[in-house]
Design an enzyme around this catalytic site. Sequence first.
Site, PDB file in Angstrom:
ATOM      1  CG  ASP A   1      -0.437   0.357   2.719  1.00  9.80           C
ATOM      2  OD1 ASP A   1       0.649   0.197   2.866  1.00  9.80           O
ATOM      3  OD2 ASP A   1      -0.176  -0.425   3.322  1.00  9.80           O
TER       4      ASP A   1
ATOM      5  CE  LYS B   1      15.168  32.412 -16.787  1.00  9.23           C
ATOM      6  NZ  LYS B   1      15.131  30.694 -16.551  1.00  9.23           N
TER       7      LYS B   1
ATOM      8  CG  ASP C   1      20.428  27.641 -12.722  1.00  7.69           C
ATOM      9  OD1 ASP C   1      20.811  28.477 -11.969  1.00  7.69           O
ATOM     10  OD2 ASP C   1      20.043  27.973 -13.524  1.00  7.69           O
TER      11      ASP C   1
ATOM     12  CG  ASP D   1      12.439  19.805 -13.324  1.00  9.83           C
ATOM     13  OD1 ASP D   1      12.819  18.668 -14.104  1.00  9.83           O
ATOM     14  OD2 ASP D   1      12.472  20.149 -13.480  1.00  9.83           O
TER      15      ASP D   1
ATOM     16  CB  THR E   1      15.723  27.681 -19.693  1.00  9.66           C
ATOM     17  OG1 THR E   1      14.523  28.274 -18.842  1.00  9.66           O
ATOM     18  CG2 THR E   1      16.719  28.964 -18.702  1.00  9.66           C
TER      19      THR E   1
END
EC number: 2.7.6.1
Length: 342
Positions: free
Chosen positions: A45, A203, A229, A233, A237
């Site tokens: 579960d 940006k 940076d 992800d 960019t």
Amino acid sequence: MPSPDPKIISGNANQPLAQAISRRMSMHRGVKVGLVDARVEVFNDQEIFVEVFENVRGEDMFIVQSTSNPANDNLMELLIISDALRRSSASRITAVIPYFGYARQDRRTKARTPISAKLVANLIANSGIERVLTMDLHAAQIQGFFDIPVDNLYASPIFALDLMHHFQGQMDDVMIVSPDVGGVARARELAQRIKAPLSIVDKRREKAGEVAEMTVIGDVTGKKCIIVDDICDTAGTLCKAAEVLIDAGASEVHAYITHGVLSGPAVDRITKSKLKSLVITDTIEPTQAVKDCANIRIVPTAPMFTQAILNIWNGTSVSSLFDTQTLEPIYEPLYPGLAIDA
């Protein structure tokens, strides 16, 4: 009697990093320092169960667990391991969280939204964890969300060593680039370490997840641009910034990112992009697709985390690891013969 060495236990988030830390700890201590024998199991579960098979009474415990994808499962593992150790009378529990998930939710960007990073900080502190060791928090002020000590390590000293090794003899052509205005402080700090100039990619977004326009601030003509940076992800960019820099006259574009989240189409985008290389750390366990990608390279963080754990255990300075010269002998096997000017 408690062990004369620190004890390390790991969740399932990044077992290879925990094992690497354990091996380096054994080398430093001159005795075998293995991971504490335990099982972290998921029931049908999806409940998480933890059982520690060794006596930890009076021990100085270090839990190695990134709260990366799946963030909620890994966070619950961390909290439950902590509870198990606290109920087993461990003397002190330190959470080693190489990648701190939920860090991007560090403020209210609009009405009726949570500050999830603060909620996670409260959960960690209330689970019995007495200290946190992490790397490159998305926002430095997250340290203030905790009511317990937080040591935030920086990847920039490692990146500086890597840059000086791979661009030896070409450092005059290197330019550090911040991919947005918010990351200027991080990029400037690395630029100062390697004595390189700084440029910014400004940006503008029309809506979340879509970059409408990018402008390069600074002359990058003929330069080897290094985008710096903390998190990559989906890589949208990053790849767009590389394209804009090449169009602005850069000879090459590389990227140095601390946390390679690399979700969804990220690896495919990077493979097809104008990035010559992407360098990430192993704070998040890389997927097989990331390992197989020809233009992604991974630098280890285990040497730095091992030294930081030893310094916490000994009660000595962790901030000494912010210095590139301090890390040079630790990383010498990776970058042999690299001499840093005093």
